[in-house]
Scaffold this active site. Structure first.
Site, PDB file in Angstrom:
ATOM      1  N   ALA A 277       0.822  -1.212   0.000  1.00  0.00           N
ATOM      2  CA  ALA A 277       0.000   0.000   0.000  1.00  0.00           C
ATOM      3  C   ALA A 277       0.856   1.261   0.000  1.00  0.00           C
ATOM      4  O   ALA A 277       0.482   2.271  -0.607  1.00  0.00           O
ATOM      5  CB  ALA A 277      -0.923  -0.008   1.215  1.00  0.00           C
ATOM      6  N   GLU A 278       1.987   1.222   0.671  1.00  0.00           N
ATOM      7  CA  GLU A 278       2.823   2.412   0.807  1.00  0.00           C
ATOM      8  C   GLU A 278       3.635   2.718  -0.450  1.00  0.00           C
ATOM      9  O   GLU A 278       3.704   3.862  -0.888  1.00  0.00           O
ATOM     10  CB  GLU A 278       3.771   2.250   2.004  1.00  0.00           C
ATOM     11  N   SER A 279       4.292   1.704  -1.000  1.00  0.00           N
ATOM     12  CA  SER A 279       5.249   1.968  -2.084  1.00  0.00           C
ATOM     13  C   SER A 279       5.119   1.032  -3.271  1.00  0.00           C
ATOM     14  O   SER A 279       5.834   1.201  -4.256  1.00  0.00           O
ATOM     15  CB  SER A 279       6.678   1.843  -1.544  1.00  0.00           C
TER      16      SER A 279
END
Length: 204
Positions: A96-98
């Site tokens: 989800a972040e990167s």
């Protein structure tokens, strides 16, 4: 919060502790923000929306195969063991972040696989946010700290990871009504649920 988001959180909020019974409660804050949690706190106006007899998940071998068929598997595995976290949860946050890009950089300055802010990285002792091992270990340490801060309430810990713990605490320990955070929490939980069920989530 949209009904689809509420339904998703109701369906998966208890998966973080697969070996225990967990009822699901809903509370609505004065500003209208909604919290769904498996952690009952005295003094809150909770409504039980689901009684969970037992969490049903895929066999551990299937879950491990799903989580480990992903990039940086050895680094994630080591960080998960070091901080007593599920590998699948770390993979879900990284995705989800990167989306597994170790050189990812947000407009606000969050960097690396787990998108650590500069001040947070320094506080966690991460000298090089672009180094995958350092970034994952730092992000895992931070996530473990947030889970402890919010009594292992996964939805609140993820909200704090995204918006900062102060934003969650100042609103009485509910998910702050920020559009990004309201998207982020169910997104991570959905990825985590898929991995727990042995279904590798598709990379973005």
């Amino acid at each position: 919060m949209r009904l689809s988001v509420l339904c998703l959180l109701v369906a998966v909020v208890a998966i973080f502790a697969p070996s225990v019974r967990a009822d699901i409660y809903r509370a609505v804050a004065a500003d209208g923000s909604v919290m769904l949690t498996n952690v009952y706190r005295e003094g809150r106006n909770y409504v039980r929306v689901r009684r969970e007899a037992a969490t049903r998940s895929a066999p551990s071998s299937k879950r491990q195969t799903a989580a480990r068929a992903r990039p940086f598997v050895e680094l994630v595995m080591a960080a998960a063991v070091e901080h007593d976290l599920p590998e699948a949860l770390l993979h879900a946050v990284i995705q989800a972040e990167s989306n597994y890009n170790p050189m990812a950089l947000s407009k606000s300055g969050a960097a690396g696989l787990m998108q650590l802010m500069p001040a947070t990285a320094r506080e966690l002792g991460v000298d090089d946010v672009w180094d995958p091992e350092s970034n994952i270990r730092g992000g895992a340490r931070y996530l473990k700290r947030l889970l402890g801060m919010f009594d292992n309430d996964l939805s609140l810990a993820l909200a704090a990871y995204n918006a900062g713990p102060t934003a969650v605490i100042n609103r009485g320990k509910v998910i702050p009504p920020y559009a990004e955070t309201l998207r982020y929490v169910p997104k991570v939980i959905e990825h985590y649920q898929r991995l727990q069920a042995g279904e590798p989530a598709t990379l973005l």
